[in-house]
Design a protein around this motif. Structure first.
Motif, short mmCIF file in Angstrom:
data_model
loop_
_atom_site.label_atom_id
_atom_site.label_comp_id
_atom_site.label_asym_id
_atom_site.label_seq_id
_atom_site.Cartn_x
_atom_site.Cartn_y
_atom_site.Cartn_z
N HIS A 141 0.87 -1.19 0.00
CA HIS A 141 0.00 0.00 0.00
C HIS A 141 0.90 1.23 0.00
N SER A 142 1.45 1.53 -1.16
CA SER A 142 2.46 2.57 -1.25
C SER A 142 2.32 3.30 -2.58
N ALA A 143 2.93 4.49 -2.65
CA ALA A 143 2.95 5.23 -3.91
C ALA A 143 4.38 5.67 -4.23
N THR A 200 6.89 5.50 -6.30
CA THR A 200 7.04 5.01 -7.68
C THR A 200 8.47 4.62 -8.03
N MET A 219 4.32 2.19 -11.65
CA MET A 219 4.01 1.07 -10.76
C MET A 219 3.08 0.12 -11.50
N GLU A 235 -2.91 0.25 -8.60
CA GLU A 235 -3.47 1.35 -7.84
C GLU A 235 -2.56 1.60 -6.63
N PRO A 236 -2.01 2.82 -6.52
CA PRO A 236 -1.12 3.09 -5.39
C PRO A 236 -1.92 3.44 -4.14
N HIS A 237 -1.21 3.63 -3.05
CA HIS A 237 -1.86 4.15 -1.85
C HIS A 237 -1.01 5.23 -1.21
N SER A 238 -1.65 6.33 -0.86
CA SER A 238 -1.04 7.31 0.02
C SER A 238 -2.16 8.01 0.78
N ASP A 254 -1.05 10.25 -4.64
CA ASP A 254 -1.61 8.92 -4.86
C ASP A 254 -1.66 8.62 -6.36
N PRO A 302 0.35 6.38 -9.68
CA PRO A 302 1.27 5.26 -9.92
C PRO A 302 2.43 5.57 -10.86
#
Lengths: 396, 256
Positions: A272-274, A276, A293, A302-305, A311, A313
């Motif tokens: 769960h990260s962004a 890149t 990503m 799909e990234p997460h921040s 947020d 990719p």
């Protein structure tokens, strides 16, 4: 020609990254921009109008503030470039004004934009209201739900907010929908991209509009310290527009350390990260070759921040090149570290930063700063929009 | 003579190319759909490789791609499915997709594997002319694959000629500047196709985007060599319980 970081080559490449990977349906619009953007941007009448609006409407120059108590904490000298004091609360307005003025000179009657957190959407809606131009903002359904105040602001400013319902329903999909709108409206519409991403010439054009940040920093720093050059410039990076602007006039000054802080989300390796540059590989997203990503099969993930503005990719091709060439130092900060850094700034300096900018602040912990160092940190936006998130974390 | 050339040698008009998404509606239905299309009278098949961010496609094809991806479709899986497809499918097959998944797979490996299973050509709408000329075109050629460029009503005459010169197989004329699956007035399209015809291009021209039934197929064919149907066919398979029958019915309607 001497290698320079400030301009891509004629095909839009910064080293290996950039280009214009677009379907033929966008060719004419993109080619028109490629052939005219520099001429329009540096034409005298345009410069005058752009600079006057930045001064009288946005409130530039933004202050370069010596944060004394924060400096003391890190035993160094930290200057905050106060982009949070711009009209609409972030650096995004610099680019929105530039592109809307440019669109007018191209004879465009309709403006479209994508937005994640809503800051770029609000900035674009603001300038369109000022200029009396129709404005349509694409926003993921999920972001519409979690960024309600900015949706209300855009509507109040007269923009039409179009929900992006495809895919993961966030910034990436809002960008896809905006590009589709542009494909379907090839003659009367200009697409105002909010970051240094997209096909050439967008990364260069947006970087140049944002370069006012570092242009001011140089003379402001000279006034305060006697030297135009800091030892470090620190900025957060999602797509990377505030970083591009904060770095721009220092790109070809190798003694200035450029520090980009990405969003690690729950942790770089948490899934769960962004972050890149840490997690991505070379690929094509939204019209340029960069670091993306993605899965092994080349599907964009799909990234997460915690910060909707980070947020994303991908990363702008200029930043991919800074990373790849070693010219830039890339760090990452987690959700928790960034929230803590935001509270720290509130307490020490009386400034509530945006969650995005809080990542840059959190990056300070990872630098070995010396007492003589001069650090310029781009405080890209203010934290009003993030109050709900901060409140939830108050007691944590 | 390759398979695509053969088609246009035998038939210069009303050539029907039908698009389907690999792994849709079911992961294992790819081959079944291709066989049904051939039996129903499609002259060429454009096989779409699903992608998370298909910029040039409209909602119907994007949705089919999402389903295919959630079914587990990947390029590697697709090549496994296509391993023996030439035993049953003889019409030309063109793979359509986007640069990112192909680059991840490895561009040269992709071309090699596509040629090895018997694919005839590629459509990669976001592979630009410059990169084609400087890097990728030579690789595509090395493996004997055709590459089909798109042109639109906004494409200048000079550029149409350039893209025609670079294309092999046929030239893909986008009927109007739009994403796939969009309805537009067909009158303007005919003028544009007439304009293309007057350029006396090297390649046959197939018209795509907005072709959905007999009427649009006939109009498009009037000023070109044929047309490509995508979204309308994808939609016809959406809730299909009998792919063969539904494909036959759909194509029969178009060719009636």
């Amino acid at each position: 020609m001497k290698h320079t970081f400030t301009s891509p080559d004629t095909k839009g490449y910064y080293g290996k990254f950039g280009g214009a990977y677009i379907p033929e349906m966008l060719h004419r619009n993109v080619e028109e921009l490629q052939s005219k953007y520099l001429e329009i941007m540096y034409e005298k009448g345009f410069r005058n109008e752009f600079n006057a609006l930045l001064k009288d409407y946005v409130g530039r120059p933004t202050p370069l503030f010596l944060a004394e108590r924060l400096s003391k904490q890190f035993n160094t000298n930290i200057y905050l470039k106060r982009e949070d004091l711009n009209h609409t609360g972030a650096h995004k307005i610099n680019n929105a004004i530039g592109q809307v003025l440019l669109a007018q000179r191209l004879g465009k009657k309709r403006i479209i934009a994508e937005t994640g957190a809503g800051q770029h959407g609000v900035a674009t809606a603001t300038v369109c209201a000022l200029k009396g131009i129709e404005c349509i903002v694409y926003m993921g359904v999920k972001d519409i739900e979690r960024q309600a105040p900015n949706v209300a602001r855009m509507r109040m400013l007269g923009a039409k907010v179009m929900p992006a319902t495809s895919g993961s329903q966030t910034l990436k999909d809002a960008t896809n929908e905006a590009i589709r709108d542009w494909i379907n409206n090839p003659t009367d519409t200009h697409y105002v991209i909010g970051s240094v991403v997209g096909p050439h010439p967008y990364p260069d054009m947006v970087a140049r509009f944002q370069s006012v940040i570092s242009e001011e920093t140089r003379w402001q720093l000279k006034e305060k310290t006697g030297s135009e050059l800091p030892t470090h410039v620190v900025a957060c990076v999602g797509g990377g527009s505030n970083a591009a602007g904060a770095f721009y006039h220092f790109l070809d000054e190798p003694q200035v350390q450029l520090v980009a802080v990405e969003a690690a989300g729950l942790g770089v390796n948490s899934g769960h990260s962004a972050a890149t540059t840490q997690l991505g590989t070379a690929g094509v997203l939204h019209g340029s070759k960069s670091i993306v990503m993605q899965t092994e099969d080349g599907q964009v993930v799909e990234p997460h921040s915690i910060s909707a503005g980070l947020d994303y990719p991908g990363i702008g091709p200029l930043h991919a090149h800074l990373f790849d060439s070693g010219r830039g130092k890339f760090l990452s900060a987690t959700d928790d570290e960034s929230v803590q850094a935001a509270f720290n700034l509130c307490k020490l300096e009386g400034i509530i930063p945006a969650l995005e900018s809080a990542h840059a602040l959190a990056g300070l912990n990872q630098l070995q700063l010396k007492a003589k160092d001069v650090v310029v940190l781009c405080l890209s936006g203010r934290g009003d929009k993030d109050l709900a998130t901060y409140m939830n974390r108050m007691d944590a | 003579m390759n398979r695509i050339e053969q088609v246009f040698k035998n038939k210069s008009n009303r050539v029907l190319n039908v698009y389907c998404t690999a792994g849709y509606p079911k992961l294992d239905s790819t081959l079944q759909v291709m066989q049904a299309l051939q039996e129903s009278g499609a002259d060429l098949i454009e096989l779409g490789m699903p992608y998370s961010d298909p910029l040039a496609d409209g909602p119907v094809i994007q949705h089919s791609g999402s389903i295919a991806l959630s079914n587990g479709m990947t390029i590697a899986t697709l090549f496994k499915q296509l391993k023996d497809f030439r035993k049953t499918v003889t019409v030309p097959v063109i793979l359509m997709g986007y640069m990112n998944p192909v680059m991840q797979y490895g561009f040269e490996k992709f071309c090699a594997d596509a040629a090895a299973v018997g694919v005839d050509g590629l459509i990669l709408p976001d592979l630009p002319q410059y990169e084609f000329e400087t890097e990728y075109g030579a690789i595509i050629k090395k493996y004997g694959l055709d590459f089909i460029f798109l042109v639109t009503p906004e494409t200048s005459e000079k550029r149409v000629k350039e893209l025609d010169a670079l294309s092999t197989g046929f030239l893909y004329a986008v009927s109007s500047s739009s994403t796939t699956g969009n309805d537009k007035d067909f009158g303007a399209v005919e003028t544009y196709l007439q304009r293309l015809k007057n350029l006396q291009l090297k390649n046959p021209v197939l018209v795509g985007f907005g072709i959905k039934d007999k009427q649009t197929f006939e109009s498009a064919s009037k000023h070109s060599n044929g047309a490509i149907i995508g979204s309308a066919f994808v939609k016809a398979l959406e809730n299909s319980s009998d792919i063969k029958a539904d494909t036959k019915k759909f194509i029969a309607n178009v060719l009636s």
